[in-house]
Each structure stands twice: as structure tokens, then as C-alpha cells.
Scaffold this motif. Structure first.
Motif, PDB file in Angstrom:
ATOM      1  N   VAL A   1     -10.659-164.205  59.293  1.00 17.75           N
ATOM      2  CA  VAL A   1     -10.115-164.088  60.644  1.00 17.75           C
ATOM      3  C   VAL A   1      -9.002-163.048  60.625  1.00 17.75           C
ATOM      4  N   ASP A   2      -9.113-162.017  61.494  1.00 21.89           N
ATOM      5  CA  ASP A   2      -8.117-160.955  61.483  1.00 21.89           C
ATOM      6  C   ASP A   2      -8.214-160.130  62.767  1.00 21.89           C
ATOM      7  N   VAL A   3      -7.552-160.575  63.819  1.00 24.02           N
ATOM      8  CA  VAL A   3      -7.605-159.839  65.084  1.00 24.02           C
ATOM      9  C   VAL A   3      -6.540-158.754  65.168  1.00 24.02           C
ATOM     10  N   GLY A   4      -5.685-158.649  64.157  1.00 24.25           N
ATOM     11  CA  GLY A   4      -4.581-157.690  64.205  1.00 24.25           C
ATOM     12  C   GLY A   4      -4.807-156.455  63.379  1.00 24.25           C
ATOM     13  N   PHE A   5      -6.040-156.095  63.094  1.00 27.32           N
ATOM     14  CA  PHE A   5      -6.299-154.952  62.227  1.00 27.32           C
ATOM     15  C   PHE A   5      -6.937-153.802  63.002  1.00 27.32           C
ATOM     16  N   GLY A   6      -6.194-153.233  63.926  1.00 28.25           N
ATOM     17  CA  GLY A   6      -6.648-152.034  64.639  1.00 28.25           C
ATOM     18  C   GLY A   6      -8.001-152.185  65.279  1.00 28.25           C
ATOM     19  N   GLU A   7      -8.771-151.113  65.256  1.00 30.79           N
ATOM     20  CA  GLU A   7     -10.093-151.109  65.878  1.00 30.79           C
ATOM     21  C   GLU A   7     -11.117-151.637  64.892  1.00 30.79           C
ATOM     22  N   SER A   8     -11.013-152.903  64.597  1.00 25.65           N
ATOM     23  CA  SER A   8     -11.907-153.536  63.648  1.00 25.65           C
ATOM     24  C   SER A   8     -12.486-154.793  64.283  1.00 25.65           C
ATOM     25  N   PHE A   9     -12.981-155.687  63.472  1.00 24.57           N
ATOM     26  CA  PHE A   9     -13.627-156.884  63.991  1.00 24.57           C
ATOM     27  C   PHE A   9     -12.615-157.791  64.694  1.00 24.57           C
ATOM     28  N   VAL A  10     -13.049-158.425  65.778  1.00 23.86           N
ATOM     29  CA  VAL A  10     -12.156-159.315  66.528  1.00 23.86           C
ATOM     30  C   VAL A  10     -12.645-160.764  66.501  1.00 23.86           C
TER      31      VAL A  10
ATOM     32  N   TYR B   1     -20.421-154.977  60.777  1.00 24.45           N
ATOM     33  CA  TYR B   1     -19.480-155.211  59.681  1.00 24.45           C
ATOM     34  C   TYR B   1     -20.216-155.949  58.588  1.00 24.45           C
ATOM     35  N   ARG B   2     -19.725-155.809  57.365  1.00 20.75           N
ATOM     36  CA  ARG B   2     -20.266-156.629  56.290  1.00 20.75           C
ATOM     37  C   ARG B   2     -19.208-156.784  55.208  1.00 20.75           C
ATOM     38  N   LEU B   3     -19.366-157.830  54.416  1.00 20.15           N
ATOM     39  CA  LEU B   3     -18.501-158.079  53.265  1.00 20.15           C
ATOM     40  C   LEU B   3     -19.356-157.909  52.018  1.00 20.15           C
ATOM     41  N   GLU B   4     -18.840-157.136  51.091  1.00 18.03           N
ATOM     42  CA  GLU B   4     -19.583-156.808  49.877  1.00 18.03           C
ATOM     43  C   GLU B   4     -18.735-157.160  48.659  1.00 18.03           C
ATOM     44  N   ALA B   5     -19.339-157.813  47.677  1.00 18.06           N
ATOM     45  CA  ALA B   5     -18.634-158.131  46.437  1.00 18.06           C
ATOM     46  C   ALA B   5     -18.552-156.876  45.580  1.00 18.06           C
ATOM     47  N   ALA B   6     -17.348-156.589  45.060  1.00 19.50           N
ATOM     48  CA  ALA B   6     -17.133-155.443  44.174  1.00 19.50           C
ATOM     49  C   ALA B   6     -16.025-155.810  43.198  1.00 19.50           C
ATOM     50  N   ASP B   7     -16.357-155.813  41.924  1.00 22.76           N
ATOM     51  CA  ASP B   7     -15.427-156.295  40.891  1.00 22.76           C
ATOM     52  C   ASP B   7     -15.020-157.722  41.257  1.00 22.76           C
ATOM     53  N   HIS B   8     -13.747-158.002  41.320  1.00 21.72           N
ATOM     54  CA  HIS B   8     -13.315-159.360  41.698  1.00 21.72           C
ATOM     55  C   HIS B   8     -12.837-159.412  43.153  1.00 21.72           C
ATOM     56  N   TYR B   9     -13.215-158.421  43.940  1.00 22.12           N
ATOM     57  CA  TYR B   9     -12.825-158.340  45.357  1.00 22.12           C
ATOM     58  C   TYR B   9     -14.017-158.586  46.272  1.00 22.12           C
ATOM     59  N   LEU B  10     -13.696-158.892  47.522  1.00 28.35           N
ATOM     60  CA  LEU B  10     -14.635-158.746  48.627  1.00 28.35           C
ATOM     61  C   LEU B  10     -14.143-157.538  49.404  1.00 28.35           C
ATOM     62  N   VAL B  11     -15.040-156.624  49.702  1.00 26.79           N
ATOM     63  CA  VAL B  11     -14.683-155.410  50.433  1.00 26.79           C
ATOM     64  C   VAL B  11     -15.239-155.521  51.840  1.00 26.79           C
ATOM     65  N   GLY B  12     -14.363-155.332  52.835  1.00 31.12           N
ATOM     66  CA  GLY B  12     -14.791-155.298  54.225  1.00 31.12           C
ATOM     67  C   GLY B  12     -15.244-153.900  54.580  1.00 31.12           C
ATOM     68  N   LEU B  13     -16.447-153.802  55.121  1.00 28.15           N
ATOM     69  CA  LEU B  13     -17.025-152.503  55.486  1.00 28.15           C
ATOM     70  C   LEU B  13     -17.401-152.508  56.965  1.00 28.15           C
ATOM     71  N   GLN B  14     -17.240-151.354  57.593  1.00 26.99           N
ATOM     72  CA  GLN B  14     -17.646-151.172  58.986  1.00 26.99           C
ATOM     73  C   GLN B  14     -18.606-149.995  59.020  1.00 26.99           C
ATOM     74  N   PHE B  15     -19.696-150.127  59.774  1.00 30.55           N
ATOM     75  CA  PHE B  15     -20.659-149.033  59.856  1.00 30.55           C
ATOM     76  C   PHE B  15     -20.142-147.969  60.806  1.00 30.55           C
ATOM     77  N   ASP B  16     -20.100-146.730  60.325  1.00 29.85           N
ATOM     78  CA  ASP B  16     -19.654-145.582  61.117  1.00 29.85           C
ATOM     79  C   ASP B  16     -20.893-144.865  61.638  1.00 29.85           C
ATOM     80  N   ASP B  17     -21.153-145.005  62.950  1.00 29.28           N
ATOM     81  CA  ASP B  17     -22.341-144.394  63.550  1.00 29.28           C
ATOM     82  C   ASP B  17     -22.317-142.872  63.446  1.00 29.28           C
ATOM     83  N   ARG B  18     -21.141-142.265  63.573  1.00 29.44           N
ATOM     84  CA  ARG B  18     -21.050-140.798  63.529  1.00 29.44           C
ATOM     85  C   ARG B  18     -21.465-140.247  62.175  1.00 29.44           C
TER      86      ARG B  18
END
Length: 164
Positions: free
Chosen positions: A32-41, A59-76
């Protein structure tokens, strides 16, 4: 409360405790994170690795090393771009204090180098950033230059209810 490291345009990540995001567990864990700019609400399902669609964006969450990485698809660019990474380790408010103080007071912080006021709207987001009014509505982004202090104060009052 989770510590997130914010991605820059080159995809490099900031320090620990640069951003606070929330893990909410109901029947399953949600990010949950509504305060992160133009991202997921709307919350993202933490255990889901496929695309999660919101208001025409993916949006998607991807496991990388010991992190989860939040990704947003850039249409451009037709590519997935990281916005931040985090672990599921919980922290307390005092853990964020030093970086929060940096962001509030350091001349090196982007928060002290520029004025920003941003708010979610029913159709997107409206922001005053430096000398620009940025309106995102229905997935379309427009920018308008702000040329005078009087115009800035008027826009701040009209759009955010803030009188200087």
C-alpha cells in the motif's frame, strides 16, 4: 512499515529508508503506497508476479536477489521500469529519521531544491512542481509553465486550497 529504495532514471537505487511503504496483511499481503508520485494508488498483491492493472497502467512485483522490485510498464518505451525495491522486513518510525531529516534539510535533497505540491484526483493527479503545473487525467499528461509568483499562488489556492 517497509523501507523502499527509490529508483532513478538510470535504474539505480537510493539508500535504505529513502521511502516508507506499507505492508498490509488481510487474507493475503498487500503493498500500500498512495504517496509515491504518479504510481499505483490501489494496493498491489505482494504474492502476485504477473501484471496488476490499475487505471490503464500496469504494475508488477518481481523478485530480485533478496528484494521485491516494483515495476511500472512504460508505454512510450515499451518496457518495464523500476520505481523502487524493498524487502518484507518491518521497521519502526525512528529507523527512517536520519534520511527523513536529510530530505527535509539538506541542500543536496531534491525536496529542498524545488517546490512540489501534488494530489490525487478522481481522474489522475495534479502537481505544482517548480515552475510547472502538471495534470494527469485519464492517462494523459499535460504541462503548463508558471511564469509569475502570483500565478503560482493562484494555482496553489485554486487546486490545493492553500493560501500563501
Amino acid at each position: 512499515r517497509l523501507s523502499a529504495q527509490v529508483a532513478n532514471a538510470a535504474g539505480e537505487f537510493s539508500c535504505d529508508f529513502d521511502h516508507m511503504t506499507l505492508l498490509v496483511t488481510l487474507d493475503e499481503p498487500w503493498l500500500v503506497d498512495v504517496g509515491f508520485g504518479e504510481s499505483f494508488v490501489e494496493p498491489l498483491r505482494v504474492d502476485e508476479r504477473g501484471p496488476q492493472l490499475q487505471a490503464g497502467r500496469a504494475y508488477r512485483l518481481e523478485a530480485a536477489d533478496h528484494y521485491l522490485v516494483g515495476l511500472q510498464f512504460d508505454d512510450r518505451e515499451n518496457a518495464w521500469k523500476p520505481f523502487y525495491r524493498f524487502t518484507l522486513t518491518p521497521y519502526d518510525y525512528p529507523d527512517f529519521e536520519a534520511v527523513c531529516r536529510f530530505h527535509q534539510t539538506s541542500p543536496e535533497s531534491h525536496f529542498t531544491q524545488n517546490r512540489i505540491c501534488s494530489m490525487l484526483t478522481p481522474s489522475g493527479r495534479i502537481s505544482l512542481s517548480g515552475t510547472r503545473l502538471i495534470v494527469t487525467a485519464g492517462g494523459e499528461r499535460s504541462e503548463q509553465p508558471i511564469s509569475t509568483p502570483e500565478q503560482y499562488e493562484r494555482l496553489l489556492r485554486e487546486h490545493f486550497g492553500i493560501a500563501m
